[in-house]
Design an enzyme around this catalytic site. Sequence first.
Site, PDB file in Angstrom:
ATOM      1  N   HIS A 186       0.561   2.377  -4.057  1.00  0.00           N
ATOM      2  CA  HIS A 186       1.819   2.073  -4.745  1.00  0.00           C
ATOM      3  C   HIS A 186       2.919   1.774  -3.726  1.00  0.00           C
ATOM      4  CE1 HIS A 186       5.080   2.494  -7.747  1.00  0.00           C
ATOM      5  NE2 HIS A 186       5.721   3.095  -6.754  1.00  0.00           N
ATOM      6  N   GLU A 187       3.007   2.601  -2.698  1.00  0.00           N
ATOM      7  CA  GLU A 187       4.029   2.370  -1.673  1.00  0.00           C
ATOM      8  C   GLU A 187       3.757   1.082  -0.904  1.00  0.00           C
ATOM      9  OE1 GLU A 187       6.656   4.021  -1.835  1.00  0.00           O
ATOM     10  OE2 GLU A 187       5.844   5.504  -3.223  1.00  0.00           O
ATOM     11  N   HIS A 241       8.490  -6.521  -0.544  1.00  0.00           N
ATOM     12  CA  HIS A 241       9.497  -6.832   0.489  1.00  0.00           C
ATOM     13  C   HIS A 241       9.096  -8.077   1.264  1.00  0.00           C
ATOM     14  CE1 HIS A 241      11.773  -5.514   4.359  1.00  0.00           C
ATOM     15  NE2 HIS A 241      12.516  -6.302   3.608  1.00  0.00           N
TER      16      HIS A 241
END
Length: 235
Positions: free
Chosen positions: A103-104, A111
Amino acid sequence: MPLYGYYFDPTYILVIIGAAICLIASARVKTTFNKYNRVRSMSGMTGAQAAERILHSAGIYDVSVQHISGDLTDHYDPRNKTLSLSDSTYSSTSVAAVGVAAHECGHAIQHQQDYAPLSIRSAIVPVANLGSFAAWPLILIGMFITSSTGSLLINIGILCFSLSVLFQLVTLPVEFNASSRAIHILGQTGILREEELRGTKKVLGAAALTYVAGAAAAILQLLRLLILTNGRRDD
């Protein structure tokens, strides 16, 4: 003076509802994570190893993966391109830990690809933080000033608080998209098998509900402010 003015504020029910929603969501994510944190992934990869593999498979080599203390304190910082994994994620080989790490990584990929909602959220962070800090002081000062200046301060305070609510709302698509990316990548890379992904989906789904709860609580708080200051704002 009526009872409403001094002893009982019925709008507190909105605060109580918001707090209850957040507590329920928080309890659910902890329970779900703990359940699937006991299920070891067949690949045997730790959260940190899975993160490195996912980032590299996406062509990302300038994001560092580091360990931080705490449980479920995992986050990605776009300012220094650092992916921080908590005690319960970094060295764990569970399907829950791998899912959180993925998820991170989803945020890091957002980004890299200039995902619009993430860019918007990053842009409004400073004003949202300022708004959250300044809202209540402005409103309270405005309540004690009987002139039009007081009404102006109240309106500015509500606008400031609205910025923090906006931040909560913009966060929702960012988090849901990161989870969607995580599930897709974990399946595509074979880090988790199909039956393992079912558990990971439940973990990330429960985590997403905490953001929904936070947004709902913020909206209820804003509604309470609007109700309490209605008379003064109309002056």
